[in-house]
Write a protein that holds these residues in place. Structure first.
Motif, PDB file in Angstrom:
ATOM      1  N   ALA A 380     -12.777  -4.272  11.589  1.00 21.32           N
ATOM      2  CA  ALA A 380     -13.089  -3.751  10.254  1.00 21.32           C
ATOM      3  C   ALA A 380     -11.858  -3.160   9.572  1.00 21.32           C
ATOM      4  N   THR A 381     -10.972  -2.522  10.345  1.00 18.51           N
ATOM      5  CA  THR A 381      -9.767  -1.918   9.763  1.00 18.51           C
ATOM      6  C   THR A 381      -8.861  -3.009   9.182  1.00 18.51           C
ATOM      7  N   ALA A 382      -8.640  -4.037   9.980  1.00 25.41           N
ATOM      8  CA  ALA A 382      -7.780  -5.131   9.506  1.00 25.41           C
ATOM      9  C   ALA A 382      -8.424  -5.842   8.313  1.00 25.41           C
ATOM     10  N   GLU A 383      -9.732  -5.961   8.347  1.00 23.94           N
ATOM     11  CA  GLU A 383     -10.430  -6.614   7.227  1.00 23.94           C
ATOM     12  C   GLU A 383     -10.217  -5.819   5.937  1.00 23.94           C
ATOM     13  N   ALA A 384     -10.399  -4.495   6.044  1.00 26.60           N
ATOM     14  CA  ALA A 384     -10.228  -3.643   4.861  1.00 26.60           C
ATOM     15  C   ALA A 384      -8.791  -3.734   4.344  1.00 26.60           C
ATOM     16  N   TYR A 385      -7.839  -3.790   5.270  1.00 28.51           N
ATOM     17  CA  TYR A 385      -6.431  -3.903   4.911  1.00 28.51           C
ATOM     18  C   TYR A 385      -6.160  -5.236   4.181  1.00 28.51           C
ATOM     19  N   ALA A 386      -6.916  -6.258   4.607  1.00 25.42           N
ATOM     20  CA  ALA A 386      -6.648  -7.609   4.109  1.00 25.42           C
ATOM     21  C   ALA A 386      -7.189  -7.858   2.702  1.00 25.42           C
ATOM     22  N   LEU A 387      -8.247  -7.129   2.322  1.00 33.46           N
ATOM     23  CA  LEU A 387      -8.932  -7.470   1.070  1.00 33.46           C
ATOM     24  C   LEU A 387      -8.015  -7.497  -0.161  1.00 33.46           C
ATOM     25  N   PRO A 388      -7.215  -6.441  -0.387  1.00 31.87           N
ATOM     26  CA  PRO A 388      -6.333  -6.517  -1.572  1.00 31.87           C
ATOM     27  C   PRO A 388      -5.279  -7.619  -1.456  1.00 31.87           C
ATOM     28  N   LEU A 389      -4.847  -7.896  -0.226  1.00 30.72           N
ATOM     29  CA  LEU A 389      -3.865  -8.977  -0.037  1.00 30.72           C
ATOM     30  C   LEU A 389      -4.481 -10.324  -0.413  1.00 30.72           C
ATOM     31  N   LEU A 390      -5.732 -10.493  -0.003  1.00 29.55           N
ATOM     32  CA  LEU A 390      -6.458 -11.719  -0.317  1.00 29.55           C
ATOM     33  C   LEU A 390      -6.473 -11.961  -1.829  1.00 29.55           C
ATOM     34  N   GLN A 391      -6.811 -10.908  -2.581  1.00 36.62           N
ATOM     35  CA  GLN A 391      -6.875 -11.084  -4.031  1.00 36.62           C
ATOM     36  C   GLN A 391      -5.486 -11.253  -4.642  1.00 36.62           C
ATOM     37  N   ALA A 392      -4.468 -10.621  -4.044  1.00 33.74           N
ATOM     38  CA  ALA A 392      -3.106 -10.797  -4.554  1.00 33.74           C
ATOM     39  C   ALA A 392      -2.700 -12.268  -4.438  1.00 33.74           C
ATOM     40  N   GLY A 428      -2.450  -7.472  12.653  1.00 29.74           N
ATOM     41  CA  GLY A 428      -2.802  -6.564  13.745  1.00 29.74           C
ATOM     42  C   GLY A 428      -2.300  -5.168  13.409  1.00 29.74           C
ATOM     43  N   SER A 429      -2.292  -4.277  14.390  1.00 28.46           N
ATOM     44  CA  SER A 429      -1.895  -2.882  14.101  1.00 28.46           C
ATOM     45  C   SER A 429      -0.422  -2.794  13.715  1.00 28.46           C
ATOM     46  N   ASP A 430       0.441  -3.584  14.385  1.00 31.30           N
ATOM     47  CA  ASP A 430       1.869  -3.630  14.020  1.00 31.30           C
ATOM     48  C   ASP A 430       2.044  -3.965  12.546  1.00 31.30           C
ATOM     49  N   GLU A 431       1.354  -5.002  12.141  1.00 30.28           N
ATOM     50  CA  GLU A 431       1.486  -5.490  10.766  1.00 30.28           C
ATOM     51  C   GLU A 431       1.025  -4.420   9.768  1.00 30.28           C
ATOM     52  N   MET A 432      -0.087  -3.774  10.092  1.00 22.00           N
ATOM     53  CA  MET A 432      -0.596  -2.764   9.163  1.00 22.00           C
ATOM     54  C   MET A 432       0.360  -1.580   9.061  1.00 22.00           C
ATOM     55  N   GLU A 433       1.011  -1.259  10.186  1.00 21.74           N
ATOM     56  CA  GLU A 433       1.933  -0.131  10.186  1.00 21.74           C
ATOM     57  C   GLU A 433       3.188  -0.451   9.376  1.00 21.74           C
ATOM     58  N   SER A 434       3.736  -1.653   9.606  1.00 25.41           N
ATOM     59  CA  SER A 434       5.021  -1.991   8.982  1.00 25.41           C
ATOM     60  C   SER A 434       4.861  -2.626   7.600  1.00 25.41           C
TER      61      SER A 434
END
Lengths: 464, 464
Positions: A380-392, A428-434
């Motif tokens: 769910a965390t990665a999904e939430a992170y991905a949503l704005p990227l998806l629309q971008a 993944g977590s690395d990607e979300m952090e960096s």
């Protein structure tokens, strides 16, 4: 709701996403050329009044027209005698008012007549729509298939014929075909030949026989001609015409001699020459040299229909019937009471062209046709992170998907593979952090760490 | 060949070039958005086995399916009793095996079941094809019309629902609409409401009545509810739900109180909240603020079909019914024996959208759609001079025509006008001598003398 195992109606096909991309590629390529030559699209209804279609395709054709059963109590007006004698054929007109389009030509003629006060002549139209025929289905023959027609009515100019040659040349070249022949003949030449033999009444038998030269050879043609009432003397006259060889110019020179006494024949030759001159002027010397435009005196096609130039296109790269054809008809709309309107048109055999391109592996990869990039979804965390990227990505006009549930990597990768998605973004977590996302090229397997802007730049460029 | 005055089959339409440009503009705009969201096109045949369609649309629907008469001696297998009693309805199955597609949903379900081993779930498809219904034709209702459906099967994620909201928003905005509402409801909320009243068996009557609030007002709804078996006490409970006002958040808060004791109702609320959250994350705050996404508890649609979220889209700029709608159905393919496959989809009412864009004058000029430039033709010399220029224009991908015969200026100009050709190149003796052609802008009437290269540059730029 019944629980039956579903099946397709005989002779019909589903088109999957991958087939649709290929079919659209063919239609779009051809339509683009039609438009460039000034042709505009029209569409006519799938259903026509049965009376509009009946009698236009011969007795055999009439049987192959799909009739639509009237709604409601369709038997109420049927003559009792017909019913009692189980007269299937006789009853059709009482229980069916409508039928499915059998070709695009008759509906086009109806269109021209009905809209004659709105359209400006010459009227240049193309039409790409399915037609239906109750033929026995077999390999390559379907009960529903698309026709792809381009016609002009109301112009006698042979410039139109020349432009159809260029349309074939350009559309088929754009589709990647490199070795194909555009064959041309003129019905008046065939008339002239029958005239000089003194047997104009046998023109159909003659052309049907000559048409088979490719398959049965000169001996076979001779045999057939003799059986149809031609004499050995006739065949002596016909021989140089049937076996005509050399360049188009050489053929025309020979024909002029043979047909010197036939007005129709000379008219046909002159028309072909005019078309050749127009083609040469339009194409320029380089393209003209590259074209295989051949006068083919054995080309017949539907003779009772055409009155001037006739065309047929064949690929020389694959064994396949003609992939296109057409011609000039002096009276297109006469069947609906509008006399004296000349027309000329050709059509593309899109289904056959499809098979040819498939066999020659000429379909482009069309990366832009499907989803360009899939974003992975691990929780769910990665999904939430991905949503704005998806629309971008989508705002940058990049076709993108987020895998719609958390799932194992393998499952998501095989989804991308099955759908031929060329890139996957792994988060993944690395990607979300960096903020640096892992972009995987599904073809090479190479992975890169990139920011979303760099990914957008890359995917935009790779679409060019 | 009979010589009849031709007409269209009742309830069908021809589409002229100018209509086709507009129709293609709508379809292309919508399809582009579908593709951007990862949906791929499929097509199914126009004809399905009658058994595939029968029983899927209710008794009324079955009557509206166009049946195709079997070929050949179709009466040979008919039971004599049916024939003697003129049992039109009873005989259908004996004389008709095939029927015309009635919608795109049932053929899609058949497709999924038949291709289940080839497709990867979730399967995201769109389909834009005509359907046929034997309805009584009337203004805006045709017997042949296009449906424009987008569905995903095999994914429970509410992300799909949220993406459909964005697809509506983006496609309709791209078409130039600025004031439209995307209404959302959830069938489980309606179930919950019927539950708390203690009359789950009356859910259909309840929603049919509530659905009319717009038209008949609260008093009318009350009257209808009382007539269907609801009590005054029931209506007291229903009143705050039916007259729910405020923002989406306020509505949800009130509903949570009313539906506190209904598991289904709370589930419905939670689904709507999840969709709203997804939409907010995807859209970003600016776009979200511009969207009119409204929870509308009176929205019902085909309740026996949908099981989760339901959608409906209305324009607020023109008086017109809904221009789109759809929803979640838990068992799309069960009718063909494949159980438990959930689906969600929406459709665009392309014919209504056409009327809306026409009324609001929102169709773009689409100069690129038709012929861009006509070259005049005054005599054979000018025609010969024009031929290479004509091809030069086309090689630059400019849609060009040469008027195909020598004719008076006026006639050629009115040809250009009727065909909405924006530019005409005039070639007279001056032009041939100097190589500077006269380019006439048909809208402004301005004429300029330019070389062919400059004309190509200008026309290429004006297409951007």
């Amino acid at each position: 709701m019944s629980n039956i195992k579903p099946s397709l109606a005989k002779g019909t096909r589903d088109f999957s996403p991958i087939e649709m991309v290929k079919r659209n590629y063919i239609y779009d390529t051809i339509k683009k050329v039609f438009r460039k030559y000034g042709y505009a699209e029209i569409q006519t209804p799938s259903m026509e009044n049965l009376s509009t279609l009946t009698g236009k395709y011969g007795d055999e054709g009439d049987k192959l027209i799909f009739k639509i059963l009237n709604s409601g109590d369709y038997l109420s007006k049927v003559n009792p005698e017909l019913l009692e004698s189980r007269n299937s054929n006789g009853m059709i007109a009482s229980i069916s008012e409508k039928a499915l389009r059998y070709d695009l030509t008759v509906p086009f003629a109806r269109y021209v007549v009905m809209h004659q006060n709105e359209i400006t002549l010459p009227f240049k139209r193309f039409q790409v729509q399915p037609v239906w025929r109750a033929d026995r289905p077999q390999k390559g023959r379907y009960r529903e298939f698309y026709q792809c027609d381009v016609d002009v009515v109301g112009s006698e100019s042979l410039l139109n014929e020349a432009e159809f040659v260029l349309i074939y040349q350009e559309a088929l070249s754009n589709l990647g075909l490199s070795d194909f022949s555009i064959k041309i003949n003129n019905r008046k030449i065939l008339t002239g030949i029958a005239e000089i033999i003194g047997k104009p009444e046998l023109i159909i038998d003659m052309t049907v026989a000559i048409d088979k030269l490719d398959k049965i050879g000169f001996e076979g043609v001779t045999k057939e001609l003799l059986s149809k009432g031609f004499t050995d003397a006739d065949i002596e006259v016909l021989k140089p015409v049937i076996l005509l060889e050399g360049s188009n110019e050489e053929k025309l020179a020979q024909l002029k001699q043979v047909l010197a006494s036939s007005e129709a024949g000379l008219k046909g030759i002159s028309e072909i020459e005019t078309v050749f001159n127009y083609v040469a002027s339009l194409a320029g010397s380089e393209l003209r040299a590259a074209m295989q435009l051949e006068l083919d005196i054995t080309l017949a096609r539907g003779l009772n229909y055409y009155t001037g130039c006739i065309f047929e296109v064949k690929t020389n790269e694959v064994a396949m019937g003609s992939i296109g054809g057409g011609g000039r008809y002096d009276d297109l709309t006469g069947m609906f009471g509008l006399k004296g309107l000349t027309g000329v048109g050709v059509s593309f055999g899109a289904d056959r062209i499809y098979d040819v391109l498939l066999e020659l592996d000429l379909f482009p990869e069309s990366a832009s046709a499907g989803t360009k990039v899939l974003i992975s979804n691990f929780d769910a965390t990665a999904e939430a992170y991905a949503l704005p990227l998806l629309q971008a990505l989508r705002q940058a006009e990049i076709s993108a998907e987020l895998y719609p549930a958390s799932a194992k990597l393998k499952k998501q990768m095989s989804y991308a593979d099955d759908k031929h998605i060329p890139y996957v973004i792994l988060i993944g977590s690395d990607e979300m952090e960096s903020g640096l996302l892992t972009l995987k090229d599904m073809k090479s397997g190479v992975q890169e760490k990139l920011g979303i802007d760099a990914i957008i730049d890359m995917l935009t460029e790779s679409a060019l």
